[in-house]
Enzyme design. Sequence first.
Site, short mmCIF file in Angstrom:
data_model
loop_
_atom_site.label_atom_id
_atom_site.label_comp_id
_atom_site.label_asym_id
_atom_site.label_seq_id
_atom_site.Cartn_x
_atom_site.Cartn_y
_atom_site.Cartn_z
N ARG A 72 0.83 -1.13 0.06
CA ARG A 72 -0.13 0.02 -0.01
C ARG A 72 0.97 1.46 -0.07
NH1 ARG A 72 -1.64 1.08 4.20
NH2 ARG A 72 -1.16 -0.72 5.43
N HIS A 106 -10.19 -2.16 12.01
CA HIS A 106 -8.90 -2.96 11.48
C HIS A 106 -8.86 -4.05 12.62
CE1 HIS A 106 -4.57 -3.03 9.82
NE2 HIS A 106 -5.29 -4.02 9.16
N LYS A 153 -9.32 -2.16 2.35
CA LYS A 153 -9.17 -1.01 2.99
C LYS A 153 -9.87 0.35 2.58
CE LYS A 153 -6.77 -3.55 5.40
NZ LYS A 153 -5.43 -4.04 5.86
N TYR A 170 -1.76 -3.54 -6.43
CA TYR A 170 -1.36 -4.48 -5.22
C TYR A 170 -2.37 -4.18 -4.23
CZ TYR A 170 1.52 -7.45 -2.69
OH TYR A 170 2.14 -8.55 -1.75
N ASN A 208 0.04 -17.76 22.82
CA ASN A 208 -0.64 -16.62 23.16
C ASN A 208 -1.79 -16.91 23.69
OD1 ASN A 208 1.32 -14.63 22.08
ND2 ASN A 208 0.58 -14.89 19.93
N LYS A 264 -2.52 -10.32 13.32
CA LYS A 264 -4.04 -10.50 13.28
C LYS A 264 -4.14 -11.75 12.52
CE LYS A 264 -5.20 -6.77 11.13
NZ LYS A 264 -3.66 -6.37 11.05
N THR A 265 -3.77 -12.19 11.42
CA THR A 265 -3.98 -13.50 10.88
C THR A 265 -3.57 -14.74 11.83
OG1 THR A 265 -3.72 -12.55 8.59
CG2 THR A 265 -3.71 -14.77 8.84
N ASN A 266 -2.49 -14.50 12.41
CA ASN A 266 -1.88 -15.58 13.13
C ASN A 266 -2.56 -15.79 14.50
OD1 ASN A 266 1.14 -16.79 12.37
ND2 ASN A 266 0.85 -14.67 11.45
N SER A 281 -0.94 -3.27 10.55
CA SER A 281 -0.53 -4.25 9.28
C SER A 281 0.72 -5.21 9.65
CB SER A 281 -0.42 -3.53 8.17
OG SER A 281 -1.58 -2.74 8.02
N ARG A 293 2.13 -12.14 -0.23
CA ARG A 293 0.72 -12.45 0.35
C ARG A 293 0.23 -13.84 -0.38
NH1 ARG A 293 -1.53 -8.77 4.38
NH2 ARG A 293 0.20 -7.19 4.68
N CYS A 299 1.26 -7.33 11.93
CA CYS A 299 1.67 -7.33 13.51
C CYS A 299 0.87 -8.47 14.13
CB CYS A 299 1.12 -6.08 14.25
SG CYS A 299 2.35 -4.66 13.84
N ASP A 339 -8.89 -9.58 9.67
CA ASP A 339 -8.40 -8.27 9.35
C ASP A 339 -9.40 -7.09 9.62
OD1 ASP A 339 -6.21 -6.85 8.12
OD2 ASP A 339 -7.39 -6.45 6.35
P1 GTP Z 1 -2.08 -7.43 7.74
O1 GTP Z 1 -2.61 -8.66 6.94
O2 GTP Z 1 -0.95 -6.70 7.22
O3 GTP Z 1 -3.11 -6.51 8.30
O4 GTP Z 1 -1.10 -8.26 8.96
P2 GTP Z 1 -1.63 -9.22 10.13
O5 GTP Z 1 -1.79 -8.12 11.66
O6 GTP Z 1 -2.50 -10.18 10.03
O7 GTP Z 1 -0.12 -9.93 10.56
P3 GTP Z 1 0.33 -11.47 10.43
O8 GTP Z 1 -0.75 -12.45 11.34
O9 GTP Z 1 0.26 -11.75 9.05
O10 GTP Z 1 1.74 -11.48 11.14
C1 GTP Z 1 2.74 -10.57 10.27
C2 GTP Z 1 3.96 -11.21 10.88
O11 GTP Z 1 4.12 -11.22 12.21
C3 GTP Z 1 4.16 -12.80 10.29
O12 GTP Z 1 5.56 -12.77 9.89
C4 GTP Z 1 4.13 -13.62 11.48
O13 GTP Z 1 5.01 -14.64 11.68
C5 GTP Z 1 4.54 -12.65 12.78
N1 GTP Z 1 3.93 -12.92 14.06
C6 GTP Z 1 2.66 -13.11 14.07
N2 GTP Z 1 2.20 -13.49 15.40
C7 GTP Z 1 3.41 -13.47 16.00
C8 GTP Z 1 3.72 -13.86 17.48
O14 GTP Z 1 2.89 -14.10 18.31
N3 GTP Z 1 5.12 -13.66 17.65
C9 GTP Z 1 5.87 -13.33 16.90
N4 GTP Z 1 7.28 -13.44 17.17
N5 GTP Z 1 5.63 -12.94 15.50
C10 GTP Z 1 4.38 -13.21 15.18
C1 SPV Z 2 -2.72 -4.33 5.65
O1 SPV Z 2 -1.76 -3.72 5.02
O2 SPV Z 2 -3.16 -4.15 6.71
C2 SPV Z 2 -3.36 -5.53 4.89
C3 SPV Z 2 -2.80 -5.80 3.46
O3 SPV Z 2 -4.19 -6.27 5.28
S1 SPV Z 2 -3.51 -4.50 2.36
O4 SPV Z 2 -4.61 -5.52 1.82
O5 SPV Z 2 -2.47 -4.40 1.23
O6 SPV Z 2 -3.97 -3.54 2.96
MN MN Z 3 -4.37 -5.37 7.36
#
Ligand code: GTP
Ligand code: SPV
Ligand code: MN
Length: 645
Positions: free
Chosen positions: A109, A288, A268, A259, A555, A314-316, A310, A429, A312, A335
């Site tokens: 973005r 978000h 977004k 992208y 977690n 969320k998906t995990n 972003s 992604r 940080c 998200d």
């Molecule tokens: P967006 O899609 O951009 O909004 O991101 P998101 O908030 O969904 O982040 P995501 O869960 O994809 O994690 C981003 C990165 O952080 C990845 O490389 C993960 O491996 C890492 N990560 C996620 N959870 C943890 C955690 O609990 N500990 C650590 N050390 N890293 C983490």
């Molecule tokens: C973010 O950046 O928070 C995402 C990826 O979830 S994007 O769809 O490019 O905004």
């Molecule tokens: Mn996001």
Amino acid sequence: MLFNNVFELVSSSWKLLNKSRKFYLISPIATRRSLSVQYGNSALLTAGAKSYINKCVSLCQPDRIHICDGSADESKLLQELMLKQGTITRLTKYTNCWLARTNPADVARVESKTFICTDRKDQAIPVTPNATAGALGNWISPADMEQAVKERFPKSMRGRTMYVIPFSMGPVGSQLSKIGIEVTDSPYVVESMKIMTRVGNQVLEKLQSNGDEFVKCLHSVGTPKDRKVAVPSWPCDPERTIILHKPDSNEILSYGSGYGGNSLLGKKCFALRIGSTIAKREGWLAEHMLILGITNPKGKKIYIAAAFPSACGKTNLAMMTPTLPGYNVECVGDDIAWMKFDSEGVLRAINPENGFFGVAPGTAMSTNPNAMNTIFSNTIFTNVASTSDGGVYWEGMEEPNINNVITTDWLGKLWSKQSGKPAAHQNSRFCTPAIQCPIIDPCWEDPQGVPISAILFGGRRPKGVPLVYEARNWSHGVFIGAAMRSEATAAAEHKGKVIMHDPFAMRPFFGYNFGDYLKHWLSMEKRGRVPKVFHVNWFRKSADGKFLWPGFGDNSRVLDWIFRRVHEEDCYVDSPIGYLPSEGALDITGLQQSVDLKELFNVPNDFWQQEVNEIEQYFKTQVGEFLPKEVFNELTELKKRVNKL
Ligand code: GTP
Ligand code: SPV
Ligand code: MN
């Protein structure tokens, strides 16, 4: 109406008529071009949809129109086309999986080129004497927006097909859902939108009955001024990329980038920026946030929403596999959350999306097995590395056979570990259907939404911020959201690891003045029963730079404490910054690594004095007179408590 003006500027007298599945563009000025609908059924279009398409056609002048029906046949057609154009390759190791490599100048973005257009600047962002440009979004005047559109969109689809994507954010028919129509010249966007949103004729049918109300989304990948397309398989115009939002008329115009959040306009642009302005008007929240359901060993279930910036976590968190025995986590969304109080005063949330656009690097069986078990069918990967056996690869994937295959990096170059370069782009992604997630929540498409019992804020804080703490009350919770900071990530164009303010993880996504947003959040207390608020930090580091907390499945130990706090268990101690788990309250039985709990929960005096000063400075310079007094009072109280430390 901006569009009318632009339309008039471009060609005031062009008309588009719909005659038995054909559009005829009729100009009284000599030329008469006929424009065929090469795919789809235009008879399903509402009057509003036709009129919008008409305007887009006049402006962008595509060669053909394709009205998306969301079908598998359509996907086949577009996949073939993209294969031919070199936009995607087939990943033969998996079922119906594809890899797209973008122009290396179009990988994330672009926040600095993203604008909110309102009559007055202070409707979009807090206007203060010393505000930093872009700190809480960018404003553009209606006249400048018109100019920006005029400089980019006219004829931008010449020689191309214009795809019309009718889509629903949220389950079709839910009271909480909203409809959009995205017009784009990118088949990659079409196929991604078909995963990320609900696309097809059922949406057009819904439009017939909802008063023809939809968010207008126009997207063009564009062409550079000198017409030199650097990567023909991924046309874009990075120099002139711009993403424009007009909340007044529910319009989005995005030019120059293919992208993610720049081009998949439901995400977004609609669900957060336009969404937050609609939510403000209608009295709900567009955030978000991930949404997860967690069931404790006694079979009790609650839902939690969490806002992290972003990349940080969320998906995990949304898909985590708890290491704490007896707990079960299920995923509603990863998200975005749309949340509204129901007539009983319960805050209910839907995930407006239909898929996950998740960060690839770091995704592995050890960290996120549920994601790994989601993404190897019906998925579009972007900017990951590929392997000679038809698979994908990225940093952290734990691919045991990586030395037995030839790997090609995200740039299309041969790659080896020894090169020291990353194989996949940091912001590479996967775009995958949510329904494939093995732990998708049974209520993830419930039109009523799921009841939210706790809201989490968090970010990447290497220093000073404990693993978890609880807000004293709602206004303290709103303050914690407002004071959020996090290390910059690769999800946008920011460089380095600076700690940025990212209130509510919404800094790049506010559709209106952040001060008014805070007032709106504070007002929730009058609308219903507000959830408890917490702050979490998985990313605190030791002096030697290692994470103090194992994170991921562990977690669940933090979620367990939150679960018990939601049920008012007396398992906390007071601290200047909020409530911390009391001695022994964080369940660490069976933890695989030794953890320095003292360090993890330490609230250092000097750090917090500095933090408070930093927040004060931020509020003063960036929010100024728009800061609600309740939030200022929370800061004053925190300052007093911290100074007594
Ligand atoms: P967006 O899609 O951009 O909004 O991101 P998101 O908030 O969904 O982040 P995501 O869960 O994809 O994690 C981003 C990165 O952080 C990845 O490389 C993960 O491996 C890492 N990560 C996620 N959870 C943890 C955690 O609990 N500990 C650590 N050390 N890293 C983490
Ligand atoms: C973010 O950046 O928070 C995402 C990826 O979830 S994007 O769809 O490019 O905004
Ligand atoms: Mn996001």
